[in-house]
Design an enzyme around this catalytic site. Structure first.
Site, PDB file in Angstrom:
ATOM      1  N   SER A 124       0.858  -1.221  -0.438  1.00 46.19           N
ATOM      2  CA  SER A 124       0.055  -0.095   0.050  1.00 46.19           C
ATOM      3  C   SER A 124       1.088   1.169  -0.310  1.00 46.19           C
ATOM      4  O   SER A 124       2.627   1.139   0.680  1.00 46.19           O
ATOM      5  CB  SER A 124      -0.640  -0.014   1.838  1.00 46.19           C
ATOM      6  N   TYR A 149      -2.196  -1.600  10.768  1.00 37.23           N
ATOM      7  CA  TYR A 149      -2.236  -2.004   9.622  1.00 37.23           C
ATOM      8  C   TYR A 149      -1.376  -1.203   8.603  1.00 37.23           C
ATOM      9  O   TYR A 149      -0.851  -2.344   8.310  1.00 37.23           O
ATOM     10  CB  TYR A 149      -3.247  -1.297   8.648  1.00 37.23           C
ATOM     11  N   LYS A 153       1.859  -3.623   6.694  1.00 35.67           N
ATOM     12  CA  LYS A 153       1.812  -3.771   5.459  1.00 35.67           C
ATOM     13  C   LYS A 153       3.903  -4.075   5.689  1.00 35.67           C
ATOM     14  O   LYS A 153       4.467  -4.511   4.363  1.00 35.67           O
ATOM     15  CB  LYS A 153       1.836  -2.593   4.511  1.00 35.67           C
TER      16      LYS A 153
HETATM   17  P1  NAD Z   1     -11.238  -6.711   0.292  1.00 38.08           P
HETATM   18  O1  NAD Z   1     -11.604  -7.529   2.135  1.00 38.08           O
HETATM   19  O2  NAD Z   1     -11.858  -6.756  -0.415  1.00 38.08           O
HETATM   20  O3  NAD Z   1     -10.295  -8.620  -0.185  1.00 38.08           O
HETATM   21  C1  NAD Z   1      -9.357  -9.228   0.870  1.00 38.08           C
HETATM   22  C2  NAD Z   1      -9.952 -10.522   1.033  1.00 38.08           C
HETATM   23  O4  NAD Z   1      -9.372 -11.547   1.895  1.00 38.08           O
HETATM   24  C3  NAD Z   1     -11.029 -10.478   1.066  1.00 38.08           C
HETATM   25  O5  NAD Z   1     -12.241 -11.298   0.737  1.00 38.08           O
HETATM   26  C4  NAD Z   1     -11.522 -11.134   2.901  1.00 38.08           C
HETATM   27  O6  NAD Z   1     -12.306 -12.517   3.106  1.00 38.08           O
HETATM   28  C5  NAD Z   1      -9.817 -12.018   2.850  1.00 38.08           C
HETATM   29  N1  NAD Z   1      -9.409 -12.968   4.110  1.00 38.08           N
HETATM   30  C6  NAD Z   1      -8.743 -11.977   4.908  1.00 38.08           C
HETATM   31  N2  NAD Z   1      -7.926 -12.619   5.801  1.00 38.08           N
HETATM   32  C7  NAD Z   1      -7.953 -13.486   5.746  1.00 38.08           C
HETATM   33  C8  NAD Z   1      -7.723 -15.469   5.828  1.00 38.08           C
HETATM   34  N3  NAD Z   1      -6.807 -14.225   6.817  1.00 38.08           N
HETATM   35  N4  NAD Z   1      -7.377 -16.202   5.296  1.00 38.08           N
HETATM   36  C9  NAD Z   1      -8.324 -16.551   4.158  1.00 38.08           C
HETATM   37  N5  NAD Z   1      -8.290 -15.157   3.409  1.00 38.08           N
HETATM   38  C10 NAD Z   1      -8.719 -14.353   4.628  1.00 38.08           C
HETATM   39  O7  NAD Z   1     -10.640  -5.424   0.476  1.00 38.08           O
HETATM   40  P2  NAD Z   1      -9.615  -5.163  -1.143  1.00 38.08           P
HETATM   41  O8  NAD Z   1      -9.846  -4.352  -0.696  1.00 38.08           O
HETATM   42  O9  NAD Z   1      -9.886  -6.090  -1.522  1.00 38.08           O
HETATM   43  O10 NAD Z   1      -7.540  -5.938  -0.314  1.00 38.08           O
HETATM   44  C11 NAD Z   1      -7.140  -6.697  -0.894  1.00 38.08           C
HETATM   45  C12 NAD Z   1      -5.447  -6.623  -0.697  1.00 38.08           C
HETATM   46  O11 NAD Z   1      -5.209  -4.732  -1.149  1.00 38.08           O
HETATM   47  C13 NAD Z   1      -5.800  -6.209   1.212  1.00 38.08           C
HETATM   48  O12 NAD Z   1      -4.264  -7.159   1.537  1.00 38.08           O
HETATM   49  C14 NAD Z   1      -5.028  -4.727   1.826  1.00 38.08           C
HETATM   50  O13 NAD Z   1      -4.506  -5.032   3.155  1.00 38.08           O
HETATM   51  C15 NAD Z   1      -4.273  -4.372   0.216  1.00 38.08           C
HETATM   52  N6  NAD Z   1      -4.846  -2.762  -0.315  1.00 38.08           N
HETATM   53  C16 NAD Z   1      -5.980  -2.654  -0.424  1.00 38.08           C
HETATM   54  C17 NAD Z   1      -6.420  -1.517  -0.299  1.00 38.08           C
HETATM   55  C18 NAD Z   1      -7.378  -0.122  -0.354  1.00 38.08           C
HETATM   56  O14 NAD Z   1      -8.074   0.358  -0.092  1.00 38.08           O
HETATM   57  N7  NAD Z   1      -9.067  -1.752  -0.880  1.00 38.08           N
HETATM   58  C19 NAD Z   1      -5.243  -0.037  -0.542  1.00 38.08           C
HETATM   59  C20 NAD Z   1      -4.054  -0.608  -0.484  1.00 38.08           C
HETATM   60  C21 NAD Z   1      -4.301  -1.905  -0.588  1.00 38.08           C
HETATM   61  C1  WQD Z   2      -9.351   9.256   0.948  1.00 37.06           C
HETATM   62  C2  WQD Z   2      -9.683  11.049   1.015  1.00 37.06           C
HETATM   63  C3  WQD Z   2      -9.859  11.702   3.632  1.00 37.06           C
HETATM   64  C4  WQD Z   2     -13.558   9.380   4.105  1.00 37.06           C
HETATM   65  C5  WQD Z   2      -6.966   4.878   3.381  1.00 37.06           C
HETATM   66  C6  WQD Z   2      -5.869   3.752   3.948  1.00 37.06           C
HETATM   67  C7  WQD Z   2      -4.404   3.999   3.102  1.00 37.06           C
HETATM   68  C8  WQD Z   2      -5.534   2.598   1.894  1.00 37.06           C
HETATM   69  C9  WQD Z   2      -6.095   3.412   0.810  1.00 37.06           C
HETATM   70  C10 WQD Z   2      -5.541   0.151   2.469  1.00 37.06           C
HETATM   71  C11 WQD Z   2      -8.844  11.488   2.498  1.00 37.06           C
HETATM   72  C12 WQD Z   2     -11.522  12.549   2.473  1.00 37.06           C
HETATM   73  C13 WQD Z   2     -12.579   9.914   3.352  1.00 37.06           C
HETATM   74  C14 WQD Z   2     -14.692  10.636   4.373  1.00 37.06           C
HETATM   75  C15 WQD Z   2     -13.415  11.738   3.567  1.00 37.06           C
HETATM   76  N1  WQD Z   2      -5.692   1.260   2.077  1.00 37.06           N
HETATM   77  N2  WQD Z   2     -12.496  11.057   3.437  1.00 37.06           N
HETATM   78  N3  WQD Z   2     -14.683  11.490   4.202  1.00 37.06           N
HETATM   79  O1  WQD Z   2      -7.125   7.537   3.897  1.00 37.06           O
HETATM   80  O2  WQD Z   2      -6.274   8.091   1.947  1.00 37.06           O
HETATM   81  O3  WQD Z   2      -6.014   5.948   2.363  1.00 37.06           O
HETATM   82  O4  WQD Z   2      -7.346   3.602   2.064  1.00 37.06           O
HETATM   83  O5  WQD Z   2      -4.230   0.023   2.034  1.00 37.06           O
HETATM   84  O6  WQD Z   2      -3.467   2.163   3.656  1.00 37.06           O
HETATM   85  O7  WQD Z   2      -5.250   4.561   4.728  1.00 37.06           O
HETATM   86  O8  WQD Z   2      -8.099   6.620   1.512  1.00 37.06           O
HETATM   87  O9  WQD Z   2     -10.880   6.889   0.916  1.00 37.06           O
HETATM   88  O10 WQD Z   2     -10.131   6.946   3.284  1.00 37.06           O
HETATM   89  O11 WQD Z   2      -9.309   9.119   1.958  1.00 37.06           O
HETATM   90  O12 WQD Z   2     -13.240  13.680   3.408  1.00 37.06           O
HETATM   91  O13 WQD Z   2     -15.926   9.875   4.358  1.00 37.06           O
HETATM   92  O14 WQD Z   2     -10.940  11.166   1.944  1.00 37.06           O
HETATM   93  O15 WQD Z   2      -9.861  12.200   5.079  1.00 37.06           O
HETATM   94  O16 WQD Z   2      -8.370  12.954   2.361  1.00 37.06           O
HETATM   95  P1  WQD Z   2      -7.131   7.461   2.503  1.00 37.06           P
HETATM   96  P2  WQD Z   2      -9.798   6.864   2.494  1.00 37.06           P
END
Ligand code: NAD
Ligand code: WQD
Length: 338
Positions: A124, A149, A153
């Site tokens: 991330s 969290y 990562k």
């Molecule tokens: P998500 O929660 O939709 O998908 C994650 C999946 O992993 C889910 O289906 C969940 O059931 C499964 N899971 C969790 N723990 C598990 C375990 N111990 N064993 C088997 N399955 C398990 O999330 P997403 O948004 O699709 O994110 C996928 C990955 O990308 C995550 O690792 C997340 O941290 C990373 N990521 C997401 C974002 C975002 O904003 N969505 C941003 C950066 C990184």
């Molecule tokens: C985006 C912008 C908020 C909600 C997070 C995690 C990051 C990654 C992605 C997994 C910011 C603003 C949000 C609301 C708002 N996840 N906001 N009102 O914080 O950039 O990143 O998700 O790895 O680790 O920290 O994403 O979508 O929460 O926020 O004004 O109700 O929207 O302040 O500026 P963020 P976000």
């Protein structure tokens, strides 16, 4: 040859399964349904017209994971499985370290036990922390993270780097996602958050559909063009395509390689709200609220390394992000619970 996808039933995983199938890969999916529903993969099968094996298994279940590897010849793993709620990780750090960090250790052991040493990891942009200025490049220092969290990562990236130093066969592509939004253009798969959404786009969508009264814009006194936070929103289908390219890279290179997956363009919260309203014609009532603790003003990528190493760059526009998100939300107001 097959690619194992952990967490493949989730938001990014389900879109990636579809892109891998379209690119002709055989896939095997593992998920414990902690944050997803079987319906997502049912729809991936419908959309692709293809079947694939699925195992309901926790990645921390070493016996279960060994059984999956014993049954299939896996060439590489895309590792999405993990917990991702920043606020929850502050309340329950052990749950996050166990699921994300311990889960990755168990997964890697099962991989090595079964002759697989290529992993694509869902990292991330959060690993860049609060001290680096955008555009964020992969060679900047990481680790100044502000919550458990983010620390999981960062720690997993460091573990995979150490493994790649010690094990010359190992390959780890560390994909640093910026802010994934949007949904498949069919409107059949998308993000289905549990409870009150933490992230901007799912909250905005629930306001647009009338499930929530108004969006709180967290702070309008940041040092940005309109005072609201700026982020690099990336369409989930572009992100999924980046994984297909990362698989090709992992199959032909060794070592640990961090790569940003972003667009390189930053939009503010108010840009997102006004663009969504203009593009869809749907109003999003909103109010200015205090800053959210832990937020930074600006975060966007330098996406040039992905272009250079993977031959990938984001293609979808902000219009696609808004229209596809809205199509998913309006066609599935209850998510996968029809
Ligand atoms: P998500 O929660 O939709 O998908 C994650 C999946 O992993 C889910 O289906 C969940 O059931 C499964 N899971 C969790 N723990 C598990 C375990 N111990 N064993 C088997 N399955 C398990 O999330 P997403 O948004 O699709 O994110 C996928 C990955 O990308 C995550 O690792 C997340 O941290 C990373 N990521 C997401 C974002 C975002 O904003 N969505 C941003 C950066 C990184
Ligand atoms: C985006 C912008 C908020 C909600 C997070 C995690 C990051 C990654 C992605 C997994 C910011 C603003 C949000 C609301 C708002 N996840 N906001 N009102 O914080 O950039 O990143 O998700 O790895 O680790 O920290 O994403 O979508 O929460 O926020 O004004 O109700 O929207 O302040 O500026 P963020 P976000």
């Amino acid at each position: 040859m097959a690619i194992l996808i952990t967490g493949g039933c989730g938001y990014i995983g389900s879109h990636t399964c579809l892109e891998l199938l379209s690119a002709g890969y055989d896939i095997v999916v593992v998920d414990n349904y902690y944050n997803s529903k079987p319906e997502a993969l049912k729809r991936v099968k419908e959309l692709s017209g293809k079947e694939f094996p699925f195992y309901e298994c926790d990645i921390r279940d070493e016996e279960g994971m060994n059984a999956v590897f014993a049954k299939h010849k896996i060439d590489a793993v895309i590792h999405f499985a993990g917990l991702k709620a920043v606020g929850e990780s502050v309340e329950k750090p052990m749950m996050y370290y166990d699921n994300n960090v311990n889960g990755t250790l168990v997964l890697w052991r099962a991989m090595k036990n079964n002759g697989c040493s290529r992993i694509i990891f869902s990292s991330s942009a959060t690993v860049y922390g609060s001290e680096n200025a955008s555009p964020l490049k992969e060679d900047l220092p990481t680790g100044a993270v502000t919550n458990p969290y983010g620390r999981t990562k960062y720690v997993i990236e460091e573990i995979l780097k150490d493994i790649c130093v010690a094990d010359k066969d190992a390959s780890a592509v560390l994909l640093r996602y910026f802010n994934p939004v949007g949904a498949h253009a069919s409107g059949r798969i998308g993000e289905d958050p549990n409870g009150i959404p933490n992230n901007l786009m799912p909250f905005l969508l629930q306001v647009a559909i009338g499930k929530r009264e108004k969006l709180s814009v967290f702070g309008n006194d940041y040092d940005t063009h309109d005072g609201t936070g700026v982020r690099d929103y990336i369409h989930v289908v572009d992100l999924a395509k980046g994984h297909v390219k990362a698989v090709e890279y992992a199959l032909s290179h060794t070592g640990a390689t961090p790569i940003n997956l972003g667009t390189g363009t930053g939009y503010s919260v108010l840009d997102m709200v006004t663009s969504f309203e203009r593009i869809t014609g749907v109003p999003v009532p909103h109010v200015i609220a205090p800053r959210r603790p832990g937020d930074i003003a600006t975060c966007y990528s330098d996406p040039s390394k992905a272009k250079e190493l993977l031959g990938w760059e984001a293609e979808k526009t902000l219009e696609d992000m808004c229209l596809d998100s809205w199509r998913w939300q309006s066609q599935n107001p209850k998510g996968y619970d029809e």
